[in-house]
Write a protein that holds these residues in place. Structure first.
Motif, mmCIF file in Angstrom:
data_model
loop_
_atom_site.group_PDB
_atom_site.id
_atom_site.type_symbol
_atom_site.label_atom_id
_atom_site.label_comp_id
_atom_site.label_asym_id
_atom_site.label_seq_id
_atom_site.Cartn_x
_atom_site.Cartn_y
_atom_site.Cartn_z
ATOM 1 N N TYR A 23 0.838 -1.201 0.000
ATOM 2 C CA TYR A 23 0.000 0.000 0.000
ATOM 3 C C TYR A 23 0.874 1.253 0.000
ATOM 4 C CZ TYR A 23 -3.638 3.325 1.134
ATOM 5 O OH TYR A 23 -4.505 4.378 1.090
ATOM 6 N N TYR A 24 1.924 1.258 0.808
ATOM 7 C CA TYR A 24 2.853 2.392 0.813
ATOM 8 C C TYR A 24 3.487 2.567 -0.557
ATOM 9 C CZ TYR A 24 7.337 4.691 1.143
ATOM 10 O OH TYR A 24 8.412 5.509 0.895
ATOM 11 N N PHE A 25 3.926 1.467 -1.161
ATOM 12 C CA PHE A 25 4.660 1.532 -2.417
ATOM 13 C C PHE A 25 3.783 2.015 -3.567
ATOM 14 C CE2 PHE A 25 6.599 -0.349 -6.215
ATOM 15 C CZ PHE A 25 7.893 0.125 -6.079
ATOM 16 N N TYR A 26 2.552 1.500 -3.662
ATOM 17 C CA TYR A 26 1.708 1.826 -4.809
ATOM 18 C C TYR A 26 0.797 3.033 -4.582
ATOM 19 C CZ TYR A 26 3.272 -2.419 -7.052
ATOM 20 O OH TYR A 26 4.049 -3.387 -7.636
ATOM 21 N N VAL A 27 0.346 3.263 -3.365
ATOM 22 C CA VAL A 27 -0.565 4.373 -3.095
ATOM 23 C C VAL A 27 0.181 5.484 -2.371
ATOM 24 C CG1 VAL A 27 -2.698 5.074 -1.957
ATOM 25 C CG2 VAL A 27 -2.539 2.819 -3.014
ATOM 26 N N GLY A 28 0.695 5.170 -1.189
ATOM 27 C CA GLY A 28 1.521 6.102 -0.428
ATOM 28 C C GLY A 28 0.842 7.417 -0.106
ATOM 29 N N CYS A 29 1.695 8.408 0.120
ATOM 30 C CA CYS A 29 1.220 9.743 0.470
ATOM 31 C C CYS A 29 2.093 10.748 -0.272
ATOM 32 C CB CYS A 29 1.326 9.936 1.981
ATOM 33 S SG CYS A 29 0.755 11.526 2.549
ATOM 34 N N ALA A 30 1.480 11.492 -1.154
ATOM 35 C CA ALA A 30 2.240 12.422 -1.995
ATOM 36 C C ALA A 30 2.807 13.611 -1.211
ATOM 37 C CB ALA A 30 1.360 12.925 -3.129
ATOM 38 N N SER A 31 2.058 14.102 -0.238
ATOM 39 C CA SER A 31 2.491 15.304 0.476
ATOM 40 C C SER A 31 3.455 15.007 1.618
ATOM 41 C CB SER A 31 1.275 16.048 1.026
ATOM 42 O OG SER A 31 0.635 15.264 2.016
ATOM 43 N N SER A 33 2.535 14.237 4.647
ATOM 44 C CA SER A 33 1.933 14.606 5.926
ATOM 45 C C SER A 33 1.006 13.528 6.485
ATOM 46 C CB SER A 33 1.155 15.916 5.772
ATOM 47 O OG SER A 33 0.081 15.729 4.873
ATOM 48 N N CYS A 34 0.871 12.422 5.788
ATOM 49 C CA CYS A 34 0.026 11.325 6.264
ATOM 50 C C CYS A 34 0.772 10.572 7.357
ATOM 51 C CB CYS A 34 -0.307 10.370 5.124
ATOM 52 S SG CYS A 34 -1.009 11.198 3.686
ATOM 53 N N ALA A 35 0.114 10.306 8.466
ATOM 54 C CA ALA A 35 0.779 9.687 9.610
ATOM 55 C C ALA A 35 1.173 8.236 9.334
ATOM 56 C CB ALA A 35 -0.119 9.757 10.832
ATOM 57 N N ILE A 36 0.321 7.499 8.658
ATOM 58 C CA ILE A 36 0.588 6.069 8.478
ATOM 59 C C ILE A 36 1.336 5.796 7.180
ATOM 60 C CG2 ILE A 36 -0.511 3.806 8.178
ATOM 61 C CD1 ILE A 36 -2.712 4.799 10.028
ATOM 62 N N THR A 37 0.936 6.402 6.104
ATOM 63 C CA THR A 37 1.486 6.027 4.801
ATOM 64 C C THR A 37 2.660 6.892 4.350
ATOM 65 O OG1 THR A 37 -0.158 7.397 3.683
ATOM 66 C CG2 THR A 37 -0.692 5.071 4.020
ATOM 67 N N SER A 38 3.173 7.775 5.191
ATOM 68 C CA SER A 38 4.280 8.623 4.755
ATOM 69 C C SER A 38 5.621 7.892 4.805
ATOM 70 C CB SER A 38 4.357 9.880 5.616
ATOM 71 O OG SER A 38 4.590 9.531 6.967
ATOM 72 N N LYS A 39 5.742 6.868 5.665
ATOM 73 C CA LYS A 39 6.991 6.105 5.786
ATOM 74 C C LYS A 39 6.680 4.618 5.612
ATOM 75 C CE LYS A 39 8.902 9.342 9.101
ATOM 76 N NZ LYS A 39 9.342 9.518 10.481
ATOM 77 N N PRO A 40 7.590 3.871 4.983
ATOM 78 C CA PRO A 40 7.320 2.445 4.785
ATOM 79 C C PRO A 40 7.250 1.665 6.100
ATOM 80 C CG PRO A 40 9.530 2.986 4.063
ATOM 81 C CD PRO A 40 8.848 4.272 4.359
ATOM 82 N N LEU A 41 8.025 2.056 7.100
ATOM 83 C CA LEU A 41 7.990 1.346 8.378
ATOM 84 C C LEU A 41 6.632 1.496 9.052
ATOM 85 C CD1 LEU A 41 9.468 -0.275 10.565
ATOM 86 C CD2 LEU A 41 10.110 1.903 11.591
ATOM 87 N N ASN A 42 6.094 2.703 9.070
ATOM 88 C CA ASN A 42 4.776 2.930 9.682
ATOM 89 C C ASN A 42 3.697 2.133 8.966
ATOM 90 O OD1 ASN A 42 6.048 4.729 11.339
ATOM 91 N ND2 ASN A 42 5.222 6.550 10.350
ATOM 92 N N SER A 43 3.723 2.161 7.674
ATOM 93 C CA SER A 43 2.716 1.461 6.885
ATOM 94 C C SER A 43 2.821 -0.050 7.071
ATOM 95 C CB SER A 43 2.883 1.824 5.414
ATOM 96 O OG SER A 43 1.904 1.219 4.632
ATOM 97 N N THR A 44 4.042 -0.572 7.127
ATOM 98 C CA THR A 44 4.248 -2.005 7.307
ATOM 99 C C THR A 44 3.808 -2.454 8.698
ATOM 100 O OG1 THR A 44 6.107 -1.923 5.771
ATOM 101 C CG2 THR A 44 5.972 -3.837 7.211
ATOM 102 N N LEU A 45 4.152 -1.694 9.726
ATOM 103 C CA LEU A 45 3.746 -2.059 11.087
ATOM 104 C C LEU A 45 2.231 -1.979 11.261
ATOM 105 C CD1 LEU A 45 6.512 -0.375 13.248
ATOM 106 C CD2 LEU A 45 6.214 -2.796 12.742
ATOM 107 N N TYR A 46 1.613 -0.975 10.676
ATOM 108 C CA TYR A 46 0.152 -0.864 10.753
ATOM 109 C C TYR A 46 -0.517 -2.034 10.033
ATOM 110 C CZ TYR A 46 -4.517 1.125 10.462
ATOM 111 O OH TYR A 46 -5.872 1.322 10.564
ATOM 112 N N GLY A 47 -0.004 -2.391 8.870
ATOM 113 C CA GLY A 47 -0.548 -3.521 8.131
ATOM 114 C C GLY A 47 -0.363 -4.826 8.889
ATOM 115 N N ALA A 48 0.784 -5.003 9.536
ATOM 116 C CA ALA A 48 1.036 -6.218 10.312
ATOM 117 C C ALA A 48 0.079 -6.313 11.495
ATOM 118 C CB ALA A 48 2.477 -6.234 10.803
#
Length: 64
Positions: A23-31, A33-48
């Protein structure tokens, strides 16, 4: 927890982590400023976390 429950939850964590990173890789956060999708670690931990919780719902509890 039984061994089966631990395995199912572990599979959910792995699947969720992969889904979170994708989700981070394909959608992510362009600006940025997104708390979850701005960094791959945050997005991966949330998904896990979400994957573990969702897969944990399918575990049947033993009857007493």
């Amino acid at each position: 927890m039984t061994n089966k429950a631990i395995i199912i939850t572990g599979i959910g964590v792995i699947v969720g982590a992969i889904a979170g990173y994708l989700y981070y890789f394909y959608v992510g956060c362009a600006s940025g400023s997104c708390a979850i999708t701005s960094k791959p670690l945050n997005s991966t931990l949330y998904g896990a976390t979400m994957g573990g919780l969702v897969f944990n719902m399918f575990i049947k509890l033993p009857k007493k």
